[in-house]
Write a protein that holds these residues in place. Structure first.
Motif, PDB file in Angstrom:
ATOM      1  N   SER A  53       0.828  -1.135   0.119  1.00  0.00           N
ATOM      2  CA  SER A  53       0.128   0.053  -0.047  1.00  0.00           C
ATOM      3  C   SER A  53       0.810   1.258  -0.138  1.00  0.00           C
ATOM      4  CB  SER A  53      -0.848  -0.059   1.265  1.00  0.00           C
ATOM      5  OG  SER A  53      -1.663   1.148   1.306  1.00  0.00           O
ATOM      6  N   ARG A  54       1.849   1.338   0.709  1.00  0.00           N
ATOM      7  CA  ARG A  54       2.787   2.363   0.868  1.00  0.00           C
ATOM      8  C   ARG A  54       3.370   2.614  -0.577  1.00  0.00           C
ATOM      9  NH1 ARG A  54       5.470   1.099   6.793  1.00  0.00           N
ATOM     10  NH2 ARG A  54       3.816   2.348   8.241  1.00  0.00           N
ATOM     11  N   VAL A  55       3.827   1.636  -1.351  1.00  0.00           N
ATOM     12  CA  VAL A  55       4.724   1.827  -2.275  1.00  0.00           C
ATOM     13  C   VAL A  55       3.668   2.287  -3.380  1.00  0.00           C
ATOM     14  CG1 VAL A  55       5.901   0.528  -4.410  1.00  0.00           C
ATOM     15  CG2 VAL A  55       6.237   0.030  -1.792  1.00  0.00           C
ATOM     16  N   VAL A  56       2.657   1.686  -3.551  1.00  0.00           N
ATOM     17  CA  VAL A  56       1.307   2.109  -4.491  1.00  0.00           C
ATOM     18  C   VAL A  56       1.012   3.581  -4.252  1.00  0.00           C
ATOM     19  CG1 VAL A  56      -1.089   1.828  -5.265  1.00  0.00           C
ATOM     20  CG2 VAL A  56       0.476  -0.049  -4.827  1.00  0.00           C
ATOM     21  N   ASN A  57       0.971   3.863  -3.071  1.00  0.00           N
ATOM     22  CA  ASN A  57       0.376   5.308  -2.701  1.00  0.00           C
ATOM     23  C   ASN A  57       1.476   6.257  -2.550  1.00  0.00           C
ATOM     24  OD1 ASN A  57      -2.639   5.104  -2.469  1.00  0.00           O
ATOM     25  ND2 ASN A  57      -1.963   3.628  -1.009  1.00  0.00           N
ATOM     26  N   ASP A  58       2.837   5.847  -2.959  1.00  0.00           N
ATOM     27  CA  ASP A  58       4.218   6.733  -2.855  1.00  0.00           C
ATOM     28  C   ASP A  58       4.188   7.340  -1.631  1.00  0.00           C
ATOM     29  OD1 ASP A  58       6.250   7.500  -4.022  1.00  0.00           O
ATOM     30  OD2 ASP A  58       5.558   9.511  -5.003  1.00  0.00           O
ATOM     31  N   GLU A  59       4.023   6.573  -0.632  1.00  0.00           N
ATOM     32  CA  GLU A  59       4.433   6.777   0.951  1.00  0.00           C
ATOM     33  C   GLU A  59       5.671   6.747   1.325  1.00  0.00           C
ATOM     34  OE1 GLU A  59       1.405   5.311   3.189  1.00  0.00           O
ATOM     35  OE2 GLU A  59      -0.419   6.269   2.217  1.00  0.00           O
ATOM     36  N   GLU A  60       6.216   7.253   2.327  1.00  0.00           N
ATOM     37  CA  GLU A  60       7.663   7.145   2.856  1.00  0.00           C
ATOM     38  C   GLU A  60       7.466   5.961   3.770  1.00  0.00           C
ATOM     39  OE1 GLU A  60       8.502  10.804   4.707  1.00  0.00           O
ATOM     40  OE2 GLU A  60       8.746  11.963   3.196  1.00  0.00           O
ATOM     41  N   GLY A  61       8.828   5.664   4.186  1.00  0.00           N
ATOM     42  CA  GLY A  61       8.786   4.439   5.278  1.00  0.00           C
ATOM     43  C   GLY A  61       9.037   3.062   4.643  1.00  0.00           C
ATOM     44  N   SER A  97      12.104   0.991   2.303  1.00  0.00           N
ATOM     45  CA  SER A  97      13.453   1.097   2.013  1.00  0.00           C
ATOM     46  C   SER A  97      13.508   0.765   0.544  1.00  0.00           C
ATOM     47  CB  SER A  97      14.311  -0.184   2.650  1.00  0.00           C
ATOM     48  OG  SER A  97      13.877  -1.333   2.153  1.00  0.00           O
ATOM     49  N   ALA A  98      14.473   1.385  -0.276  1.00  0.00           N
ATOM     50  CA  ALA A  98      14.861   1.113  -1.581  1.00  0.00           C
ATOM     51  C   ALA A  98      14.552  -0.460  -2.161  1.00  0.00           C
ATOM     52  CB  ALA A  98      15.923   1.778  -2.081  1.00  0.00           C
ATOM     53  N   PRO A  99      15.393  -1.131  -1.485  1.00  0.00           N
ATOM     54  CA  PRO A  99      15.270  -2.666  -1.784  1.00  0.00           C
ATOM     55  C   PRO A  99      14.029  -3.293  -1.902  1.00  0.00           C
ATOM     56  CG  PRO A  99      17.059  -2.448  -0.367  1.00  0.00           C
ATOM     57  CD  PRO A  99      16.348  -1.269  -0.344  1.00  0.00           C
ATOM     58  N   LEU A 100      13.183  -2.888  -0.767  1.00  0.00           N
ATOM     59  CA  LEU A 100      11.660  -3.374  -0.725  1.00  0.00           C
ATOM     60  C   LEU A 100      10.776  -2.756  -1.905  1.00  0.00           C
ATOM     61  CD1 LEU A 100      10.849  -3.522   3.007  1.00  0.00           C
ATOM     62  CD2 LEU A 100      11.213  -5.480   1.337  1.00  0.00           C
ATOM     63  N   ARG A 101      10.857  -1.422  -2.146  1.00  0.00           N
ATOM     64  CA  ARG A 101      10.415  -0.814  -3.343  1.00  0.00           C
ATOM     65  C   ARG A 101      10.699  -1.577  -4.596  1.00  0.00           C
ATOM     66  NH1 ARG A 101       7.681   4.120  -2.470  1.00  0.00           N
ATOM     67  NH2 ARG A 101       8.150   4.929  -0.566  1.00  0.00           N
ATOM     68  N   THR A 102      11.881  -1.927  -4.660  1.00  0.00           N
ATOM     69  CA  THR A 102      12.091  -2.630  -5.982  1.00  0.00           C
ATOM     70  C   THR A 102      11.543  -3.862  -6.269  1.00  0.00           C
ATOM     71  OG1 THR A 102      14.327  -1.472  -6.097  1.00  0.00           O
ATOM     72  CG2 THR A 102      14.042  -3.653  -7.487  1.00  0.00           C
ATOM     73  N   ARG A 103      11.530  -4.732  -4.966  1.00  0.00           N
ATOM     74  CA  ARG A 103      10.734  -6.060  -5.041  1.00  0.00           C
ATOM     75  C   ARG A 103       9.237  -5.822  -5.319  1.00  0.00           C
ATOM     76  NH1 ARG A 103      12.604  -8.222   0.592  1.00  0.00           N
ATOM     77  NH2 ARG A 103      10.695  -9.497   0.378  1.00  0.00           N
ATOM     78  N   VAL A 104       8.761  -4.757  -4.660  1.00  0.00           N
ATOM     79  CA  VAL A 104       7.131  -4.538  -4.914  1.00  0.00           C
ATOM     80  C   VAL A 104       7.148  -3.925  -6.065  1.00  0.00           C
ATOM     81  CG1 VAL A 104       5.386  -3.171  -4.078  1.00  0.00           C
ATOM     82  CG2 VAL A 104       6.873  -3.964  -2.451  1.00  0.00           C
ATOM     83  N   ALA A 105       7.903  -3.531  -6.691  1.00  0.00           N
ATOM     84  CA  ALA A 105       7.676  -2.666  -8.215  1.00  0.00           C
ATOM     85  C   ALA A 105       7.783  -3.925  -9.184  1.00  0.00           C
ATOM     86  CB  ALA A 105       8.693  -1.778  -8.546  1.00  0.00           C
ATOM     87  N   GLN A 159      -0.298  17.513  -6.002  1.00  0.00           N
ATOM     88  CA  GLN A 159      -1.249  17.040  -5.060  1.00  0.00           C
ATOM     89  C   GLN A 159      -1.796  15.877  -5.144  1.00  0.00           C
ATOM     90  OE1 GLN A 159      -1.634  19.228  -2.175  1.00  0.00           O
ATOM     91  NE2 GLN A 159      -0.269  20.492  -3.049  1.00  0.00           N
ATOM     92  N   GLN A 160      -1.300  15.013  -6.058  1.00  0.00           N
ATOM     93  CA  GLN A 160      -1.651  13.787  -6.537  1.00  0.00           C
ATOM     94  C   GLN A 160      -3.292  13.816  -6.554  1.00  0.00           C
ATOM     95  OE1 GLN A 160      -0.162  11.276  -3.215  1.00  0.00           O
ATOM     96  NE2 GLN A 160       1.442  10.335  -4.799  1.00  0.00           N
ATOM     97  N   THR A 161      -3.790  14.844  -7.651  1.00  0.00           N
ATOM     98  CA  THR A 161      -5.261  14.851  -7.869  1.00  0.00           C
ATOM     99  C   THR A 161      -5.277  15.132  -9.245  1.00  0.00           C
ATOM    100  OG1 THR A 161      -5.721  16.283  -5.568  1.00  0.00           O
ATOM    101  CG2 THR A 161      -7.039  16.684  -7.708  1.00  0.00           C
ATOM    102  N   ALA A 162      -6.458  14.644  -9.699  1.00  0.00           N
ATOM    103  CA  ALA A 162      -6.792  14.693 -11.177  1.00  0.00           C
ATOM    104  C   ALA A 162      -7.943  15.778 -11.387  1.00  0.00           C
ATOM    105  CB  ALA A 162      -7.576  13.094 -11.800  1.00  0.00           C
ATOM    106  N   ILE A 163      -7.997  16.183 -12.687  1.00  0.00           N
ATOM    107  CA  ILE A 163      -8.702  17.163 -12.919  1.00  0.00           C
ATOM    108  C   ILE A 163      -9.920  16.753 -13.914  1.00  0.00           C
ATOM    109  CG2 ILE A 163      -8.740  19.415 -14.284  1.00  0.00           C
ATOM    110  CD1 ILE A 163      -6.575  20.401 -13.115  1.00  0.00           C
TER     111      ILE A 163
END
Length: 331
Positions: A16-24, A26-34, A87-91
């Motif tokens: 959820s954090r990776v999908v929503n581009d939230e902090e917390g 680590s780079a290795p975990l982000r890579t695995r999730v991606a 703001q991660q908002t669509a128009i």
């Protein structure tokens, strides 16, 4: 998301954090999730995500401008898009075409879709129909035209000052027979620019002439026909103030067809692409669209974030851009 978490060997919260581009994360975990996201061809479901949010935001804002094909509206929309993206908002955007019924219908549609906020360049002259939504907390910012009948933020340009500068510039170059081409005087911006034209003429001691005030000019084609009429009926101004960008384009086309483009001075209100490539290059009163969009975005997203301070009215002064057409001296 559970499948992605299992594939990557991480928790659902990490996905959820990776999908929503939230902090917390680590780079290795982000890579695995991606990698897992790509392998499973995962697409983020924004609506489902919004249902889980405590603030019940939809991540969308509505932007209703007069004509998205017009360079001013298009540039303003792009400026707002740049702010919304941060703001991660669509128009959701649409054109109003100066139609009151269309405005009310589109506002209803956007409200029904629960947009987080609304930017409005109104066709209506009274905006009490929005009072219920504004009182209910819908952040609303008016742009280009001020609100009437409700208390809301607005970002406008000083049209009277801009028009006065345009006409004063022509007067400084020896012109006294200055025509103005403008849209319906009931439109707030058109009425203000007509007031500015008249104020400049009166300040210079030049009598107003109804034959030189050409109103209800809606399109470039209307402007071209109006220019032809001015020189066929004997009015023959030595200069023209075109009170909107597309009217300036029609004015330039009409003068060129008559072979008068180097004899009749022209100043337009609003810049537009390729105006500097006309012959002669078009002198204009330019609105700072980037600043307008930034101010509108700042006000809108501060309200969405919970700002409840008194409404603000931001007024921006336009600038005169000298290019050649407005500097042709009176013969």
């Amino acid at each position: 998301m559970k499948d992605v978490a299992a594939r990557a060997g991480v928790s659902l919260k990490t996905v959820s954090r990776v999908v929503n581009d939230e902090e917390g994360v680590s780079a290795p975990l982000r890579t695995r999730v991606a990698q897992a996201l790509a392998q499973l061809d995962y697409t983020h479901n924004v609506h489902a995500s919004n249902l889980r949010r405590n603030d019940r935001r939809t991540g969308t804002v509505g932007v209703l401008l007069q004509d998205l094909s017009n360079s001013f509206s298009a540039s303003l929309l792009r400026s707002l898009e740049d702010v919304a993206r941060t703001q991660q908002t669509a128009i959701l955007a649409a054109s109003l075409d100066e139609e009151e019924g269309r405005e009310r219908a589109l506002v209803r549609d956007l409200v029904a879709r629960r947009v987080d906020g609304l930017v409005l360049m109104p066709a209506t002259t009274h905006h009490g129909y929005l009072a219920t939504e504004v009182r209910a907390g819908l952040p609303t910012v008016f742009v280009d035209r001020q609100p009437h009948g409700i208390d809301a933020d607005s970002v406008t340009v000083d049209n009277v000052v801009g028009a006065r500068r345009a006409v004063a510039h022509l007067i400084q170059h020896g012109h006294r027979r200055i025509a103005v081409l403008h849209d319906l005087a009931t439109i707030q911006t058109a009425g203000e620019r007509l007031r500015g034209y008249r104020a400049a003429m009166v300040a210079a001691g030049i009598p107003l002439d109804a034959l030189l005030e050409v109103g209800d000019v809606r399109t470039p084609e209307d402007a071209e026909r109006a220019v032809r009429a001015l020189y066929s009926d004997g009015t023959r101004p030595t200069a023209i103030f075109a009170a909107r960008n597309d009217l300036a384009a029609g004015t330039a086309r009409g003068l060129k067809a008559l072979g008068l483009q180097h004899r009749v001075a022209v100043v337009g209100f609003d810049d537009f692409p390729l105006a500097d490539l006309l012959d002669p290059a078009l002198t204009v009163v330019r609105q700072n669209v980037g600043q307008i969009g930034a101010d509108v975005g700042r006000l809108l997203f501060s309200r969405i974030a919970g700002d409840t301070s008194p409404s603000r009215r931001v007024v921006i002064e336009p600038t005169l851009v000298v290019r050649g057409s407005g500097e042709i001296r009176a013969e």
